[in-house]
Design a protein around this motif. Structure first.
Motif, mmCIF file in Angstrom:
data_model
loop_
_atom_site.group_PDB
_atom_site.id
_atom_site.type_symbol
_atom_site.label_atom_id
_atom_site.label_comp_id
_atom_site.label_asym_id
_atom_site.label_seq_id
_atom_site.Cartn_x
_atom_site.Cartn_y
_atom_site.Cartn_z
ATOM 1 N N ASP A 32 6.965 0.642 7.645
ATOM 2 C CA ASP A 32 6.731 1.410 6.419
ATOM 3 C C ASP A 32 5.265 1.324 6.006
ATOM 4 O O ASP A 32 4.644 2.330 5.650
ATOM 5 C CB ASP A 32 7.604 0.884 5.268
ATOM 6 N N ILE A 33 4.738 0.109 6.026
ATOM 7 C CA ILE A 33 3.343 -0.094 5.616
ATOM 8 C C ILE A 33 2.397 0.621 6.566
ATOM 9 O O ILE A 33 1.457 1.298 6.134
ATOM 10 C CB ILE A 33 3.030 -1.599 5.511
ATOM 11 N N LYS A 34 2.644 0.513 7.858
ATOM 12 C CA LYS A 34 1.785 1.197 8.837
ATOM 13 C C LYS A 34 1.839 2.714 8.654
ATOM 14 O O LYS A 34 0.866 3.408 8.934
ATOM 15 C CB LYS A 34 2.183 0.812 10.259
ATOM 16 N N ALA A 35 2.977 3.230 8.164
ATOM 17 C CA ALA A 35 3.142 4.671 7.959
ATOM 18 C C ALA A 35 2.589 5.139 6.612
ATOM 19 O O ALA A 35 2.706 6.315 6.274
ATOM 20 C CB ALA A 35 4.620 5.043 8.074
ATOM 21 N N GLY A 36 2.001 4.229 5.829
ATOM 22 C CA GLY A 36 1.382 4.625 4.569
ATOM 23 C C GLY A 36 2.241 4.488 3.335
ATOM 24 O O GLY A 36 1.899 5.022 2.279
ATOM 25 N N ARG A 59 -3.831 -2.212 6.575
ATOM 26 C CA ARG A 59 -3.264 -1.295 5.568
ATOM 27 C C ARG A 59 -3.204 -1.952 4.186
ATOM 28 O O ARG A 59 -3.440 -1.302 3.169
ATOM 29 C CB ARG A 59 -1.860 -0.846 5.973
ATOM 30 N N ILE A 60 -2.897 -3.246 4.161
ATOM 31 C CA ILE A 60 -2.854 -3.957 2.884
ATOM 32 C C ILE A 60 -4.253 -4.053 2.289
ATOM 33 O O ILE A 60 -4.436 -3.894 1.076
ATOM 34 C CB ILE A 60 -2.189 -5.339 3.058
ATOM 35 N N ALA A 61 -5.265 -4.271 3.113
ATOM 36 C CA ALA A 61 -6.647 -4.299 2.630
ATOM 37 C C ALA A 61 -7.039 -2.937 2.042
ATOM 38 O O ALA A 61 -7.713 -2.859 1.003
ATOM 39 C CB ALA A 61 -7.594 -4.701 3.760
ATOM 40 N N GLU A 62 -6.606 -1.851 2.678
ATOM 41 C CA GLU A 62 -6.867 -0.506 2.155
ATOM 42 C C GLU A 62 -6.159 -0.299 0.818
ATOM 43 O O GLU A 62 -6.709 0.314 -0.101
ATOM 44 C CB GLU A 62 -6.412 0.551 3.163
ATOM 45 N N GLN A 64 -5.445 -2.644 -1.350
ATOM 46 C CA GLN A 64 -6.212 -3.391 -2.345
ATOM 47 C C GLN A 64 -7.494 -2.652 -2.719
ATOM 48 O O GLN A 64 -7.858 -2.591 -3.899
ATOM 49 C CB GLN A 64 -6.560 -4.782 -1.825
ATOM 50 N N ALA A 65 -8.174 -2.096 -1.741
ATOM 51 C CA ALA A 65 -9.420 -1.370 -2.002
ATOM 52 C C ALA A 65 -9.171 -0.160 -2.903
ATOM 53 O O ALA A 65 -10.044 0.232 -3.680
ATOM 54 C CB ALA A 65 -10.054 -0.928 -0.682
ATOM 55 N N GLY A 66 -7.956 0.392 -2.835
ATOM 56 C CA GLY A 66 -7.583 1.517 -3.682
ATOM 57 C C GLY A 66 -7.052 1.103 -5.040
ATOM 58 O O GLY A 66 -6.554 1.937 -5.788
ATOM 59 N N GLY A 67 -7.137 -0.179 -5.364
ATOM 60 C CA GLY A 67 -6.696 -0.668 -6.678
ATOM 61 C C GLY A 67 -5.357 -1.368 -6.689
ATOM 62 O O GLY A 67 -4.894 -1.806 -7.735
ATOM 63 N N GLY A 68 -4.700 -1.481 -5.536
ATOM 64 C CA GLY A 68 -3.405 -2.157 -5.474
ATOM 65 C C GLY A 68 -3.542 -3.662 -5.611
ATOM 66 O O GLY A 68 -4.575 -4.240 -5.247
ATOM 67 N N THR A 69 -2.514 -4.284 -6.144
ATOM 68 C CA THR A 69 -2.481 -5.735 -6.326
ATOM 69 C C THR A 69 -1.514 -6.346 -5.329
ATOM 70 O O THR A 69 -0.399 -5.852 -5.169
ATOM 71 C CB THR A 69 -2.026 -6.098 -7.755
ATOM 72 N N VAL A 70 -1.930 -7.427 -4.681
ATOM 73 C CA VAL A 70 -1.080 -8.163 -3.754
ATOM 74 C C VAL A 70 -0.760 -9.511 -4.366
ATOM 75 O O VAL A 70 -1.657 -10.221 -4.835
ATOM 76 C CB VAL A 70 -1.765 -8.352 -2.382
ATOM 77 N N LEU A 71 0.521 -9.841 -4.386
ATOM 78 C CA LEU A 71 0.988 -11.120 -4.914
ATOM 79 C C LEU A 71 1.582 -11.936 -3.777
ATOM 80 O O LEU A 71 2.365 -11.429 -2.992
ATOM 81 C CB LEU A 71 2.061 -10.890 -5.980
ATOM 82 N N LEU A 72 1.213 -13.204 -3.695
ATOM 83 C CA LEU A 72 1.757 -14.112 -2.686
ATOM 84 C C LEU A 72 2.536 -15.213 -3.386
ATOM 85 O O LEU A 72 2.081 -15.750 -4.397
ATOM 86 C CB LEU A 72 0.630 -14.762 -1.865
ATOM 87 N N ASP A 73 3.707 -15.572 -2.838
ATOM 88 C CA ASP A 73 4.435 -16.697 -3.412
ATOM 89 C C ASP A 73 3.870 -18.000 -2.845
ATOM 90 O O ASP A 73 3.009 -18.001 -1.961
ATOM 91 C CB ASP A 73 5.945 -16.560 -3.201
#
Length: 176
Positions: A32-36, A59-62, A64-73
């Motif tokens: 899913d992530i690879k497909a955008g 894709r996750i770096a992209e 984040q660069a677009g304003g997305g937030t990544v949360l890690l447990d």
């Protein structure tokens, strides 16, 4: 939620608190992530991740660069620059013997193992809300101040659907 293994893994362990936090939750996988698929989200929570494909990391770096937030447990063993550590709440963090989540309704935390688990889930959910809501950048489409109402919204074409679920899981005078 980035899902690697659903059965008993981190995806399920994080899905319940996010749902209890009254945040709409979807599970996305590597393909899913690879497909955008991240284009449709503002926050990506990654539970118990030990490794990640380089194509997914890119894709996750992209995202984040677009304003997305990544949360890690706290169980994640990968390094994602700029990711936010999710708050960890344990039963030991509840210094009180009782917990009032709804005005006038007090949970006696020591009354049973179920009460202790419920208190732990609700405390974790509220910690997640405090961490995630400010990062969404706008008010949620649907929300509830009541911790036992699980809400979700879905869209199909021009129609919006709202699902409200009583998460008390037991009968009581609050019904009807």
């Amino acid at each position: 939620v980035f899902g690697r293994i659903m059965e008993g893994g981190g995806t399920r362990a994080l899905h319940s608190p996010l749902t209890a936090a009254r945040l709409g939750v979807d599970v996305v996988y590597d393909d899913d992530i690879k497909a955008g698929a991240l284009d449709a989200y503002r926050v990506l929570a990654i539970p118990q991740c030990r490794f990640m494909l380089e194509s997914v990391r890119k894709r996750i770096a992209e995202f984040q660069a677009g304003g997305g937030t990544v949360l890690l447990d706290s169980d994640a063993r990968i390094d994602i620059p700029g990711a936010v550590a999710l708050p960890e709440v344990s039963q030991d963090d509840a210094s009180k013997k009782s917990l009032e989540l709804v005005p006038g309704e007090v949970i006696d935390v020591d009354s049973s193992s179920r009460a202790r688990l419920d208190a732990d889930l609700r405390l974790t959910a509220e910690a997640l809300r405090r961490e995630i809501l400010p990062r969404l950048g706008e008010r949620q489409f649907v929300d509830s101040p009541h911790p036992y109402v699980v809400l979700d919204a879905r869209r199909s074409g021009e129609l919006d659907y709202i699902f409200a679920i009583n998460d008390r899981r037991e009968a009581g005078p609050y019904l009807g």
